[in-house]
Structure formats: C-alpha cells, structure tokens
Design an enzyme around this catalytic site. Structure first.
Site, PDB file in Angstrom:
ATOM      1  N   GLY A  55       0.824  -1.193   0.000  1.00  0.00           N
ATOM      2  CA  GLY A  55       0.000   0.000   0.000  1.00  0.00           C
ATOM      3  C   GLY A  55       0.861   1.246   0.000  1.00  0.00           C
ATOM      4  N   CYS A  56       0.359   2.303   0.616  1.00  0.00           N
ATOM      5  CA  CYS A  56       1.067   3.583   0.680  1.00  0.00           C
ATOM      6  C   CYS A  56       2.439   3.419   1.314  1.00  0.00           C
ATOM      7  CB  CYS A  56       0.229   4.568   1.482  1.00  0.00           C
ATOM      8  SG  CYS A  56       1.096   6.077   1.923  1.00  0.00           S
ATOM      9  N   PHE A  57       3.487   3.836   0.618  1.00  0.00           N
ATOM     10  CA  PHE A  57       4.830   3.634   1.175  1.00  0.00           C
ATOM     11  C   PHE A  57       5.115   4.540   2.369  1.00  0.00           C
ATOM     12  CE2 PHE A  57       6.793   5.976  -2.805  1.00  0.00           C
ATOM     13  CZ  PHE A  57       6.114   7.142  -2.490  1.00  0.00           C
ATOM     14  N   TRP A  58       4.317   5.582   2.558  1.00  0.00           N
ATOM     15  CA  TRP A  58       4.478   6.394   3.769  1.00  0.00           C
ATOM     16  C   TRP A  58       4.228   5.537   5.014  1.00  0.00           C
ATOM     17  CZ3 TRP A  58       0.729  10.839   1.965  1.00  0.00           C
ATOM     18  CH2 TRP A  58       1.320  11.536   0.897  1.00  0.00           C
TER      19      TRP A  58
END
Length: 223
Positions: A55-58
């Site tokens: 998912g979101c790499f953050w």
C-alpha cells in the site's frame, strides 16, 4: 493519499506471526543488481535488503523503521516498465510500478522471516490492487525477492497463512524477482516524521503504527 480503512489482524494471524518471531532460520543475502544504476534516481542495494510493497509507502516506511535491526528504509518505485518514474506518473497506475520500500537490515539482529512476519501485519494482503481507500496497482501487495531463499520463504509464508485460514479471503500478494528500484522524491522519505500534523498521518499512518508497535513491542528500537 486518500484516507484508508484500518483492518485489524485476526487473533489467529497475530498468533502465527508472533510465533514466527521465535524461529531461528537461515539468514538471506541479496545479490548485487548491476542493471539498477541506469539513472541518478535508481539505487543498487546489495546484501541484507528486503523489498516490500504494502500500500502507501508512507505507512510501510514508518512501520519498518521501528524494528530493531533495520538500519534504513527507502521509499521508491519498482515492478513496472517505465524508467525513472515520477510520483505523479506512478499514481496514474499506468507505469506498472508499485509504491515499495527497500528495507536495509542487519541479519544478526533481525531475520528475513521476522521481516516477512512484519510485512503481513503491516497491511491486509487479501486486498487486490488496493489498501483501503488507496486504489490502483501502485498500491498492490507484493514481495520482491532478492534471491531464491527469499522467494522460498515468501511462498512458504503465503501458503502457511492460507492453509491456516488466517484471513477470510485468500492472500493475493505478488511474489516477483527484484529488478530496478527507483528512489522516490525527497519529500517522500521520512514522510511521517516530517508531516505528523497532516490529516493522512494522523488518521491513517498513526493508527497503523500504533497497532504495529503493539504487535512487535519486543522487537522495537530503543526510543
């Protein structure tokens, strides 16, 4: 990034993954990738690297930074066909790249098995091409293996979790060979630390991080 539903792990999954933390398995080392340095944005990482998309790499970056034995987490793009992609290009879903993280670790402190356990806690691997409200192939669940042993372990974990019916649905995590990894723009690195007041950080990353830290409380860095 859009806001994202936080899906808790089942008790059976948590038990299985915590059990794996006590297993001592052979350590893995990744091979040099001489083709990766094709631009100033590409990175060539040698040994002791795991590459995950969840998912979101953050979110992924901040979760794995918490683990003792992880020396660096680098956000970037991999698995696609476009050279030197920008964030704007990747978000279209047409580059084939996933938002991913290269996780540099010391195998004397943390094993690849333990990183796999963390990967399956960090996101919901049964969601195809999405994590919550973040939708598209760029948010797919994927393990990019650096050698045959990483591939074997990844496939073993997926089969074991499916056989145990740890989730209501089958795992859709892609297992693919590591190729070129393009480092994301500077503002994506250490995103949570630098943007804690942002709504996405407070509403999505922080709850996921708190759950992750609770599950892996015995494996965290000294704060």
């Amino acid at each position: 990034m859009k806001s994202q539903q936080i899906i808790p792990c089942s008790s059976r999954l948590s038990f299985f993954l915590l059990f794996t933390l006590s297993i001592s398995c052979a350590q893995t080392k990744s091979n040099n990738d001489p083709t990766a340095m094709q631009s100033h944005k590409a990175i060539n990482l040698a040994a002791d690297t795991a590459t995950f998309a969840a998912g979101c790499f953050w979110c992924v970056e901040e979760q794995f930074k918490q683990l003792a034995g992880v020396s660096a987490v680098i956000s970037g793009y991999t698995g696609g066909h476009v050279r030197n992609p920008s964030y704007r290009q990747v978000t279209t879903g047409r580059t084939g790249h996933a938002e991913a993280c290269n996780i540099i670790y010391n195998p004397a402190e943390i094993s690849y098995d333990e990183l796999l356990a963390a990967f399956f806690v960090a996101h919901d691997p049964t969601q195809l091409n999405r994590q919550g409200a973040d939708v598209g192939t760029q948010y797919r669940s994927a393990i990019f293996y650096h050698n045959a042993n990483q591939k074997r372990l990844a496939e073993f974990y997926i089969k074991q979790l499916d056989d145990e019916k740890a989730y209501d649905k089958k795992i859709v995590t892609e297992v693919s060979p590591y190729d070129k990894f393009y480092v994301a723009e500077d503002y994506h690195q250490d995103y949570y630390v630098n943007n804690m007041s942002e709504p996405y950080c407070q509403m999505v990353i922080q709850p996921k991080l708190e759950k992750f830290r609770k599950v892996f409380k015995g494996k965290l860095k000294q704060q």
